[in-house]
Motif scaffolding. Structure first.
Motif, PDB file in Angstrom:
ATOM      1  N   TRP A 199      -1.152   4.398  -1.652  1.00 35.47           N
ATOM      2  CA  TRP A 199      -2.514   4.258  -1.159  1.00 35.47           C
ATOM      3  C   TRP A 199      -2.495   4.457   0.354  1.00 35.47           C
ATOM      4  O   TRP A 199      -1.438   4.358   0.996  1.00 35.47           O
ATOM      5  CB  TRP A 199      -3.080   2.877  -1.494  1.00 35.47           C
ATOM      6  CG  TRP A 199      -3.163   2.590  -2.974  1.00 35.47           C
ATOM      7  CD1 TRP A 199      -3.055   3.472  -4.000  1.00 35.47           C
ATOM      8  CD2 TRP A 199      -3.359   1.302  -3.575  1.00 35.47           C
ATOM      9  NE1 TRP A 199      -3.159   2.843  -5.219  1.00 35.47           N
ATOM     10  CE2 TRP A 199      -3.348   1.492  -4.986  1.00 35.47           C
ATOM     11  CE3 TRP A 199      -3.528   0.015  -3.074  1.00 35.47           C
ATOM     12  CZ2 TRP A 199      -3.515   0.445  -5.883  1.00 35.47           C
ATOM     13  CZ3 TRP A 199      -3.700  -1.036  -3.975  1.00 35.47           C
ATOM     14  CH2 TRP A 199      -3.695  -0.818  -5.359  1.00 35.47           C
ATOM     15  N   ASP A 200      -3.649   4.727   0.935  1.00 38.05           N
ATOM     16  CA  ASP A 200      -3.687   4.896   2.388  1.00 38.05           C
ATOM     17  C   ASP A 200      -3.749   3.527   3.078  1.00 38.05           C
ATOM     18  O   ASP A 200      -3.715   2.477   2.421  1.00 38.05           O
ATOM     19  CB  ASP A 200      -4.827   5.824   2.819  1.00 38.05           C
ATOM     20  CG  ASP A 200      -6.222   5.228   2.569  1.00 38.05           C
ATOM     21  OD1 ASP A 200      -6.354   3.998   2.387  1.00 38.05           O
ATOM     22  OD2 ASP A 200      -7.193   6.013   2.566  1.00 38.05           O
ATOM     23  N   GLU A 201      -3.841   3.537   4.401  1.00 38.61           N
ATOM     24  CA  GLU A 201      -3.793   2.281   5.154  1.00 38.61           C
ATOM     25  C   GLU A 201      -4.997   1.384   4.900  1.00 38.61           C
ATOM     26  O   GLU A 201      -4.968   0.192   5.208  1.00 38.61           O
ATOM     27  CB  GLU A 201      -3.681   2.584   6.658  1.00 38.61           C
ATOM     28  CG  GLU A 201      -2.344   3.201   7.041  1.00 38.61           C
ATOM     29  CD  GLU A 201      -2.246   3.484   8.531  1.00 38.61           C
ATOM     30  OE1 GLU A 201      -3.259   3.275   9.245  1.00 38.61           O
ATOM     31  OE2 GLU A 201      -1.161   3.899   8.983  1.00 38.61           O
ATOM     32  N   GLU A 202      -6.063   1.955   4.343  1.00 38.04           N
ATOM     33  CA  GLU A 202      -7.245   1.168   3.982  1.00 38.04           C
ATOM     34  C   GLU A 202      -7.230   0.739   2.519  1.00 38.04           C
ATOM     35  O   GLU A 202      -8.223   0.203   2.011  1.00 38.04           O
ATOM     36  CB  GLU A 202      -8.515   1.962   4.282  1.00 38.04           C
ATOM     37  CG  GLU A 202      -8.741   2.207   5.776  1.00 38.04           C
ATOM     38  CD  GLU A 202      -8.831   0.912   6.553  1.00 38.04           C
ATOM     39  OE1 GLU A 202      -9.585   0.010   6.127  1.00 38.04           O
ATOM     40  OE2 GLU A 202      -8.132   0.785   7.586  1.00 38.04           O
TER      41      GLU A 202
ATOM     42  N   THR B  70      -4.955   7.548  -2.822  1.00 39.54           N
ATOM     43  CA  THR B  70      -4.970   8.872  -2.186  1.00 39.54           C
ATOM     44  C   THR B  70      -5.143   9.982  -3.219  1.00 39.54           C
ATOM     45  O   THR B  70      -4.910   9.790  -4.414  1.00 39.54           O
ATOM     46  CB  THR B  70      -3.672   9.121  -1.414  1.00 39.54           C
ATOM     47  OG1 THR B  70      -2.576   9.121  -2.348  1.00 39.54           O
ATOM     48  CG2 THR B  70      -3.446   8.063  -0.345  1.00 39.54           C
TER      49      THR B  70
ATOM     50  N   TYR C  54       0.832  -1.203   0.000  1.00 41.07           N
ATOM     51  CA  TYR C  54       0.000   0.000   0.000  1.00 41.07           C
ATOM     52  C   TYR C  54       0.870   1.259   0.000  1.00 41.07           C
ATOM     53  O   TYR C  54       0.567   2.241  -0.690  1.00 41.07           O
ATOM     54  CB  TYR C  54      -0.917   0.018   1.228  1.00 41.07           C
ATOM     55  CG  TYR C  54      -2.120  -0.895   1.156  1.00 41.07           C
ATOM     56  CD1 TYR C  54      -2.426  -1.630   0.007  1.00 41.07           C
ATOM     57  CD2 TYR C  54      -2.964  -1.031   2.256  1.00 41.07           C
ATOM     58  CE1 TYR C  54      -3.525  -2.470  -0.036  1.00 41.07           C
ATOM     59  CE2 TYR C  54      -4.077  -1.869   2.222  1.00 41.07           C
ATOM     60  CZ  TYR C  54      -4.347  -2.589   1.076  1.00 41.07           C
ATOM     61  OH  TYR C  54      -5.442  -3.415   1.035  1.00 41.07           O
ATOM     62  N   GLN C  55       1.949   1.246   0.762  1.00 41.91           N
ATOM     63  CA  GLN C  55       2.850   2.399   0.806  1.00 41.91           C
ATOM     64  C   GLN C  55       3.530   2.616  -0.537  1.00 41.91           C
ATOM     65  O   GLN C  55       3.602   3.748  -1.030  1.00 41.91           O
ATOM     66  CB  GLN C  55       3.908   2.195   1.896  1.00 41.91           C
ATOM     67  CG  GLN C  55       3.360   2.214   3.316  1.00 41.91           C
ATOM     68  CD  GLN C  55       4.429   1.951   4.350  1.00 41.91           C
ATOM     69  OE1 GLN C  55       5.530   1.511   4.029  1.00 41.91           O
ATOM     70  NE2 GLN C  55       4.106   2.213   5.613  1.00 41.91           N
TER      71      GLN C  55
END
Length: 599
Positions: free
Chosen positions: A583-586, A590, A578-579
């Protein structure tokens, strides 16, 4: 326009209207073609929450700018829609000759809308389009359909059609073109069937103009040199086809067996590419402009499983072989012929049958619900269910829903080896960690051809990485996924990437189209396509919770083989992925990533 024809065909099946539209050059530049352009059109034009089998869903056939050119394996087209199997975006690629012919007839792609009141097929000849009645074709298999349409139109027409599985809305029905090539996964054939569209037939006498012919030819010849110097594209694939992987993956302890209960199959050699070549291979076959020729024309003579056709490919050999505990190569080959003729995906079929066999073995699927003893290892059951599922007969009606719905029906969805309700292909994520992360994050569900990390984890392409390690796999998966999106969008075959990389693809795209694509801008386009698909899926209701694997792969260690004791390290890899994706933690794209990609 160069590379692109510059024209789309929009067909409203409800009204019978066919109209042409100019292709937006900005759309073409940013999304390249095929999977990219079609996904953008789908995203812009439908409600992602629509029922996949409703008239409001759209079915889009799209070529790439290299389709129909002399580019290496420039044969591909994509079919994009919302999947009835997964509820996510479906983008299914096929080769053969249909894609090139569509461009020669004057169109980059076709957008189908609505639903025909009665069965029809679309006939296109040099830019002239006509919807014709297909009532007499309804019920025919894919081979019979192609023969009948060619007899009614032109012997040299190229045909893409559905068989009985598509008509009966089997959730993993596919679209067959040139009799033996398939837009094979995610149920695109069921969407075609829901629209009462039996086939598209096309004949064209035009060509594809390129911006700089001399530079394009030079780039193609340079790429061809790399293809011929590569052990996979000029060695293993021509000699044994994709099925060469059976013994290779089994030796790594990653050949899923009996519904992923283990990763080693004792009968692997009996269903291997070597065995297929020795016993049933007639000749190699290639698609348009293909120097690899990995296709297998095969013939089984004598016995209960006699027949002829193409394949089976590696995934089909595994799904209907090792995953079902079956080592009878003739039976697997016969079942593969039936899958092609009836028009459905043999990966999901075999994996669903394997799931049914485990449900039956454990007593969850009672004998009263099936007219066949669903026992692992039964060749006779395989061939009979291969026929039944195409017609939704008996137990075939339950199997036609796919493994997730089948297992959920009997209270054990954990026995479906799938992500986003699409079944995994022939690699166990406990033995091959990167492919598990790809399965979980693939926009179309369990899939190997969205980010084929097996190239690095097993074949050492472009570099050898440790298949059992989780470290570094997030970046590896992202790179493979972005490159794959670019290759799919270009109109080239993914198999070329065993020898070619982003610089080679961009090196052919730039002189073909006149757009100054580079390695960086090409991969950026791939990343844009991948994130657009992600946005569609989240708008359709998918969430971070769908980026997972079957519980067995996360909690049950492999019991034997080189990867004995291993489970998938997905949780560890996913956060890093995700990083890397921005993308965000969900798992949401972004605002910064959307802005960077122009989404």
């Amino acid at each position: 326009m160069y590379g692109w024809i510059g024209q789309l065909l929009r067909v409203n099946l409800s009204s019978g209207e066919c109209k042409t539209e100019k292709l937006d050059p900005v759309l073409a530049r940013d999304y390249v073609g095929a999977r990219g352009m079609a996904s953008k059109i789908l995203y812009d034009e439908i409600d992602p929450g629509v029922d996949p089998l409703a008239p409001e869903n759209k079915l889009i056939f799209m070529t790439g700018p290299l389709t129909g050119t002399m580019a290496i394996s420039g044969s591909r087209f994509n079919v994009v829609t919302k999947s009835p199997l997964t509820g996510a975006i479906a983008a299914s690629s096929s080769g053969g000759y249909f894609g090139g012919e569509l461009k020669y007839a004057g169109f980059d792609g076709i957008i189908f809308e609505g639903r025909a009141p009665e069965p029809v097929y679309l006939w296109i000849e040099d830019g002239v389009c006509e919807l014709r009645p297909a009532g007499e074709l309804w019920g025919k298999n894919t081979h019979e359909t192609e023969d009948a349409i060619k007899a009614a139109t032109c012997p040299n027409a190229k045909v893409a059609c559905i068989g009985p599985a598509g008509e009966k809305l089997v959730r993993f029905a596919c679209i067959i073109n040139d009799k033996h090539r398939a837009a094979g996964r995610s149920g695109v054939g069921a969407v075609m069937g829901s629209k009462n569209l039996k086939a598209i037939a096309v004949r064209g006498h035009g060509g594809v103009k390129v911006a700089d012919g001399a530079a394009f030819r030079e780039a193609v010849l340079a790429a061809l040199g790399k293809i011929k110097a590569n052990d996979v594209t000029h060695g293993g694939l021509p000699a044994y086809g994709t099925a060469i992987l059976i013994n290779v993956i089994n030796s790594h302890g990653g050949l899923p067996t009996r519904n992923f209960q283990t990763g080693v199959f004792a009968g692997a050699a009996k269903i291997s590419g070597e065995a297929l070549a020795e016993n049933y291979l007639v000749r190699n076959k290639g698609c348009l402009a293909c120097p690899i020729a990995c296709g297998r024309a095969t013939l089984v003579t004598g016995g209960p499983y006699a027949g002829h056709g193409e394949g089976p490919e590696y995934e089909a050999l595994w799904a209907m072989g090792a995953d079902c505990g079956i080592d009878d190569l003739a039976a697997v080959t016969k079942a593969n012929y039936l899958a092609n003729e009836l028009g459905y995906d043999p990966i999901t079929f075999g994996a669903t049958l394997a799931c049914a066999m485990e449900l039956y073995e454990k007593g969850y699927l009672p004998a009263r619900d099936t007219e066949l003893p669903l026992e692992f290892g039964s060749a006779a059951v395989l061939v009979e269910t291969a026929r039944k599922v195409g017609y939704r007969e008996g137990i075939g009606d339950l199997l036609a829903e796919g493994s997730y719905r089948l297992a959920e029906r009997y209270g054990h969805p954990e026995l479906s080896m799938s992500s986003k309700k699409q079944e995994y292909p022939a690699y166990d994520p406990r033995a091959l960690q990167g492919i598990g992360l790809n399965y979980a994050t693939s926009n179309r569900g369990g899939c190997h051809v969205r980010g084929y990390t097996i190239a690095a984890e097993v074949l050492g392409i472009p570099v050898q990485v440790d298949p059992l390690a989780a470290e570094g796999k997030a970046a590896l998966v992202k790179t493979f996924q972005d490159l794959t999106a670019l290759v799919d969008a270009s109109g080239m075959c993914l198999f070329t990437t065993f020898a070619l990389g982003a610089p080679d693809v961009a090196g052919m795209l730039a002189p073909a189209t006149g757009v100054p694509y580079t390695e960086e801008s090409g991969l950026l386009a791939g990343e844009r396509i991948y994130n657009l698909e992600r946005l569609f899926n989240f708008a359709a209701g998918l969430t971070k919770a769908d980026d997972t694997l079957a519980p067995r792969l996360l909690t049950e260690p492999l019991p034997e083989g080189p990867a004995k004791g291993k489970t998938s390290a997905l949780v560890q890899m996913l956060a890093e992925y995700y990083q890397v994706r921005g993308w965000d933690e969900e798992g949401r794209v972004t605002a910064a990533t959307r802005e960077r990609l122009g989404l």
